[in-house]
Design an enzyme around this catalytic site. Sequence first.
Site, PDB file in Angstrom:
ATOM      1  N   LYS A   1     -17.381  -1.985   5.754  1.00 35.04           N
ATOM      2  CA  LYS A   1     -17.591  -2.489   4.854  1.00 35.04           C
ATOM      3  C   LYS A   1     -19.450  -2.249   5.144  1.00 35.04           C
ATOM      4  O   LYS A   1     -19.450  -3.003   3.451  1.00 35.04           O
ATOM      5  CB  LYS A   1     -17.949  -3.961   5.920  1.00 35.04           C
ATOM      6  CG  LYS A   1     -17.374  -5.234   4.408  1.00 35.04           C
ATOM      7  CD  LYS A   1     -17.261  -6.241   4.380  1.00 35.04           C
ATOM      8  CE  LYS A   1     -17.751  -7.268   4.342  1.00 35.04           C
ATOM      9  NZ  LYS A   1     -17.255  -9.302   4.627  1.00 35.04           N
TER      10      LYS A   1
ATOM     11  N   GLU B   1       1.093  -1.763   0.064  1.00 36.40           N
ATOM     12  CA  GLU B   1      -0.144   0.246   0.053  1.00 36.40           C
ATOM     13  C   GLU B   1       1.226   1.279   0.132  1.00 36.40           C
ATOM     14  O   GLU B   1       0.491   2.320  -0.596  1.00 36.40           O
ATOM     15  CB  GLU B   1      -1.349   0.044   1.448  1.00 36.40           C
ATOM     16  CG  GLU B   1      -2.119  -1.069   1.207  1.00 36.40           C
ATOM     17  CD  GLU B   1      -1.510  -2.192   1.314  1.00 36.40           C
ATOM     18  OE1 GLU B   1      -0.595  -2.366   1.594  1.00 36.40           O
ATOM     19  OE2 GLU B   1      -2.835  -2.773   1.343  1.00 36.40           O
TER      20      GLU B   1
ATOM     21  N   PHE C   1     -11.139  -7.694  14.102  1.00 39.91           N
ATOM     22  CA  PHE C   1     -10.169  -8.595  12.512  1.00 39.91           C
ATOM     23  C   PHE C   1      -9.684  -7.418  12.407  1.00 39.91           C
ATOM     24  O   PHE C   1     -10.444  -7.260  11.237  1.00 39.91           O
ATOM     25  CB  PHE C   1     -10.011  -9.919  12.420  1.00 39.91           C
ATOM     26  CG  PHE C   1      -8.914 -10.411  11.471  1.00 39.91           C
ATOM     27  CD1 PHE C   1      -7.654 -11.134  11.832  1.00 39.91           C
ATOM     28  CD2 PHE C   1      -9.922 -10.360   9.430  1.00 39.91           C
ATOM     29  CE1 PHE C   1      -6.660 -10.808  10.484  1.00 39.91           C
ATOM     30  CE2 PHE C   1      -8.283 -10.895   8.702  1.00 39.91           C
ATOM     31  CZ  PHE C   1      -7.460 -11.415   9.347  1.00 39.91           C
ATOM     32  N   GLN C   2      -8.262  -6.983  11.308  1.00 44.02           N
ATOM     33  CA  GLN C   2      -7.864  -6.332  11.029  1.00 44.02           C
ATOM     34  C   GLN C   2      -8.900  -4.862  10.712  1.00 44.02           C
ATOM     35  O   GLN C   2      -8.990  -3.923  10.210  1.00 44.02           O
ATOM     36  CB  GLN C   2      -7.826  -6.085   8.865  1.00 44.02           C
ATOM     37  CG  GLN C   2      -7.106  -7.495   8.787  1.00 44.02           C
ATOM     38  CD  GLN C   2      -6.888  -7.972   8.115  1.00 44.02           C
ATOM     39  OE1 GLN C   2      -7.745  -7.727   7.035  1.00 44.02           O
ATOM     40  NE2 GLN C   2      -5.385  -8.517   7.243  1.00 44.02           N
TER      41      GLN C   2
ATOM     42  N   MET D   1      24.673   8.972   1.751  1.00 41.84           N
ATOM     43  CA  MET D   1      24.730  10.348   2.376  1.00 41.84           C
ATOM     44  C   MET D   1      25.197  10.414   4.024  1.00 41.84           C
ATOM     45  O   MET D   1      25.468  11.005   4.405  1.00 41.84           O
ATOM     46  CB  MET D   1      23.310  10.779   2.323  1.00 41.84           C
ATOM     47  CG  MET D   1      22.813  12.678   2.968  1.00 41.84           C
ATOM     48  SD  MET D   1      24.005  13.822   1.442  1.00 41.84           S
ATOM     49  CE  MET D   1      22.667  14.506   0.340  1.00 41.84           C
TER      50      MET D   1
END
Lengths: 173, 585
Positions: B165, B53, B115-116, B483
């Site tokens: 959802k 993502e 969940f999630q 760097m």
Amino acid sequence: MNNDITPNEVCEHTFSVLVDNEAGVLHRVVGLFSGRGYNIDSLTVSEVDSVEGYSKITIVTSGTLSVIEQIRAQLERLVPVQKVSDLTRDGRSVQRELALVKVQGEGDDRINSMQLADKFQAQVVDSTPESFVFEIVGSSDTLDRFIGEMRHIGLVDVSRTGIVAIARGADEM
Amino acid sequence: MSKKLYTGGEIILKALGDQGVDVIFGYPGGVTLPLYDKIYQQNKVRHILVGHEQGGVHAAEGYARSTGKPGVVLATSGPGATNTVTGLVDALMDSIPLVCLTGQVVSNLIGNDAFQEADTTGITRAATKHNYLVHSTDDLARLIHEAFYVATHGRPGPVLIDIPKDVILGTGLYLMPEDVQPRNYNPKIRGDREKIEDAIQLLAAAKKPIIYVGGGVINSGQKACQLATQLVRMTGYPCTTTLMALGAFPASDPQFVGMPGMHGTYEANMAMHQCDVMFNIGARFDDRVTGKVGSFSPGSKKIHVDIDPSSLNKTIVADIGIIGDAGSVLEDMIRLWDEKQPTINTAAIKSWWNEIEKWRGVRCLSYDQGEKIIKPQFALENLRKLIQGSDFYVTTDVGQHQMWAAQFLHFDKPNRWMTSGGLGTMGYGVPAALGVQVAHPESTVVCVTSEGSLMMNIQEMDTIAKYQLPVKIFNLNNKVLGMIRQWQELFYDNHESECDLSGGPDFIGLAEAFGFKAIQVTDPDEVCSGIEKMLTTKGPVFLNIEVDRNENVFPMIPAGAPHNEIVLGPNQNLKTVDDKSNVMA
């Protein structure tokens, strides 16, 4: 920029912030202050217009002039913020706070606390044989003095609302 | 308004379509399944399946920056949403318009540690310009349209919509964008006329002016860039553009003095330091540009134009602060300038240019190629020569290669240079290139990177190969976090702490495993042919150039130092910075 205050002088400012009354809006405002390292000395919030769905947040903060300017600009940048007014800078304002003050004591202490309450125009809102709860409305300074004096008598608990403020005069916010 | 009921999934796709979205970057998950089922049944909005993502958000950023249109991301709840956070902050810092849709667990499970489940709006409140949690399918269309409005109006930024959802599964009414009254969010577009007139007067009377163009001009659009160019040319003044604004003014124009700041050119920094009037349009006086704030351009009057009122007087106090859109202010300025025809002090400007030419004569970007080891500057200079004049876009990752790319690749057009400026996100380059190539399938898209950054979102090489996007990855492989090594050499007694990458993978084998054509270059004589081969080979190509491990980026203004303490090269001793605590800022 205002020239009568030196740029590095830290001053207390009271902001009145009109916001959309939606979930998370207080978190957004508070998060802005903590995320950018600004102080919150006092904060109050409540819905003020149920038709339009507006809440008003009164924030007392402190900082140098440039920090205060930044705070205002950053508040105005938030999408749910409708209006911001710096009541300290934009003109004169009325500032009030309410406190509930619980005092324990018997005998002379009861009489002394009642006399003090009279002097400060505080109301008794609860009483038992060994306690009072006083309600006092005034400037934060007045509340500080009242609570300070009650400490000598038998102060056991205090709840304060924080400052609510409004601009003096006829104009709307 | 039609009374027809649609499911949440249908509303989302309809709203995206009506907002002109042709592509979204996403990754499916449990709670977004009903939306993916609707995606399956249509072909108006194209879905690019990314590998992670975060890559999806950077891809959307690349898409947005190269097209000027908002980029769209779709992620699932919980880990899908938390993975977007770095990308969202990146877009927030660089003012990139994005709309990020995240799925959320069903409404009645919110707060149950389902969940999630993650508190996505809570987590992303400080990572977005604004965010929403949708409570009802009936609100969905309105909030999506509003999100596009907020993302693209005022100072652009990322907006997130968290959709449970049940809201995706439920039914509701659809509203067209024109039926949605955007809320009371009306950023000021037009600058105050009086202030613009004051600015003209100050600018016209200047003896040592500089025009300092920032990313706000690119965000305002191509027309704003044309107007900025017109203003620079009609005044004859020197122009510097920030890292975010490379291409807003043509680099090939002799009035361009290069980029300012920590790794900017000597001439740009000296001109910023010595000028008497600074006209900042759409830049925010970033600390990488100003260096030590107290010593920044001490003798100049400053005009600052910004659409975001909080940018004014934030770090540098402006003598004239103009709140407004860069394009609108430039348009008014040029019109009023034409009306007033103010006299420019041409003699003073001529002697100012003589001074600037002397600084330019220092040739601060020179380097010594030598015979054996490839210098990264040499590789980039050859890349410039070989892509100049073609239709090209460049993305970068973060570090030494990024600064060299900014110094050595020249951009004559806006929206051609995509780099993570504000947040400095390693792992930006590859997914951003993916997003740019999706938006411009026929153009040459080069991702200039180095192995440290490359490894941070390397999974998007798979996405690039899967969609057969002809992205060219230009890997300046120095086997070290360059760097970090440079700062350790200069400020930490050469203690090379945890920066060595010499044990890294076989990048040629890795690239081929992903489905890229891979080219290896180790000799300076092969650089040109290697780049040519990269550019002419069809499909995704990975060019691995082994470059000098010990090269440093110069010029360099140490953090916390003023501009006139610029260090030009390895042979010039670094001036000790007074305040040690400021050094690694």
